[in-house]
Design an enzyme around this catalytic site. Structure first.
Site, PDB file in Angstrom:
ATOM      1  N   CYS A  34       0.498  -1.093   0.071  1.00 12.62           N
ATOM      2  CA  CYS A  34       0.288   0.115  -0.323  1.00 12.62           C
ATOM      3  C   CYS A  34       0.908   1.616  -0.049  1.00 12.62           C
ATOM      4  CB  CYS A  34      -1.016   0.051   0.880  1.00 12.62           C
ATOM      5  SG  CYS A  34       0.103   0.488   2.622  1.00 12.62           S
ATOM      6  N   ASP A  36       1.811   2.434   2.420  1.00 13.47           N
ATOM      7  CA  ASP A  36       1.955   3.391   4.068  1.00 13.47           C
ATOM      8  C   ASP A  36       3.318   3.717   4.441  1.00 13.47           C
ATOM      9  OD1 ASP A  36      -0.138   3.405   2.886  1.00 13.47           O
ATOM     10  OD2 ASP A  36      -1.318   3.046   4.170  1.00 13.47           O
ATOM     11  N   CYS A  59      -2.569   5.531   6.261  1.00 16.58           N
ATOM     12  CA  CYS A  59      -4.095   5.399   6.204  1.00 16.58           C
ATOM     13  C   CYS A  59      -4.937   6.060   7.098  1.00 16.58           C
ATOM     14  CB  CYS A  59      -4.147   3.335   5.124  1.00 16.58           C
ATOM     15  SG  CYS A  59      -4.559   2.874   6.664  1.00 16.58           S
ATOM     16  N   CYS A 103      -3.284  -3.035   8.457  1.00 15.60           N
ATOM     17  CA  CYS A 103      -2.838  -2.021   9.105  1.00 15.60           C
ATOM     18  C   CYS A 103      -2.329  -1.764  10.541  1.00 15.60           C
ATOM     19  CB  CYS A 103      -3.547  -0.251   8.895  1.00 15.60           C
ATOM     20  SG  CYS A 103      -4.771  -0.304   6.935  1.00 15.60           S
TER      21      CYS A 103
HETATM   22 FE1  FES Z   1      -2.038   0.617   4.055  1.00 14.58          FE
HETATM   23 FE2  FES Z   1      -3.531   1.037   5.985  1.00 14.58          FE
HETATM   24  S1  FES Z   1      -4.165   1.026   3.620  1.00 14.58           S
HETATM   25  S2  FES Z   1      -1.303   0.449   6.413  1.00 14.58           S
END
Ligand code: FES
Length: 140
Positions: A34, A36, A59, A103
């Site tokens: 993702c 992140d 997120c 997450c």
């Molecule tokens: Fe990547 Fe939540 S979508 S940490």
């Protein structure tokens, strides 16, 4: 309601956001899928985490889980912090939607990464204590 009140609270008003300039340990983990990123700073005194701050480019669920995770490890011993699982973090938030469970792993890994950095700086091999941090399995 998809998210619990606690999640919404920690997302809109996250605790312990920022960085610690003279941190004793800094952890950074990323989620390749993702994209992140989470950075965690800890201050340690006598085996106790006296301060913790985090920054995330992630997120809402990552913000909320890190926020509550920092509250849970502030004042905890290094051992206690190591035992904090993403499951405990999710429970403290009164749950997360299944698709957002991964997450919470980012928060757990960021803490482990900061502890690992702390032990390295003390000249102690972190691997036997902290173990492999790896990537978030839920995301692969
Ligand atoms: Fe990547 Fe939540 S979508 S940490």
């Amino acid at each position: 309601m998809l998210y619990s009140e606690k999640v919404m609270d920690h997302f809109t008003n996250p605790r312990n956001v920022g960085e610690i300039e003279d941190a004793d340990g800094i952890g950074e983990v990323g989620n390749a899928k993702c994209g992140d990123i989470m950075k965690m700073y800890i201050k340690v005194n006598d085996g106790v985490i006296t301060d913790v701050k985090f920054k995330t480019f992630g997120c809402g669920a990552a913000v909320a889980t890190s926020s509550i995770a920092t509250e849970m490890i502030k004042g905890a011993t290094l051992d206690e912090a190591l035992k904090l699982t993403n499951k405990a973090v999710v429970e403290a938030l009164d749950g997360l939607p299944a698709v957002k469970l991964h997450c919470s792993v980012l928060a757990e890994q960021a803490i482990k990464s900061a502890l690992s950095d702390y032990y390295s700086r003390q000249g102690i091999d972190p691997l036997p204590i902290v173990g492999e941090i790896g990537e978030c399995e839920a995301c692969h």
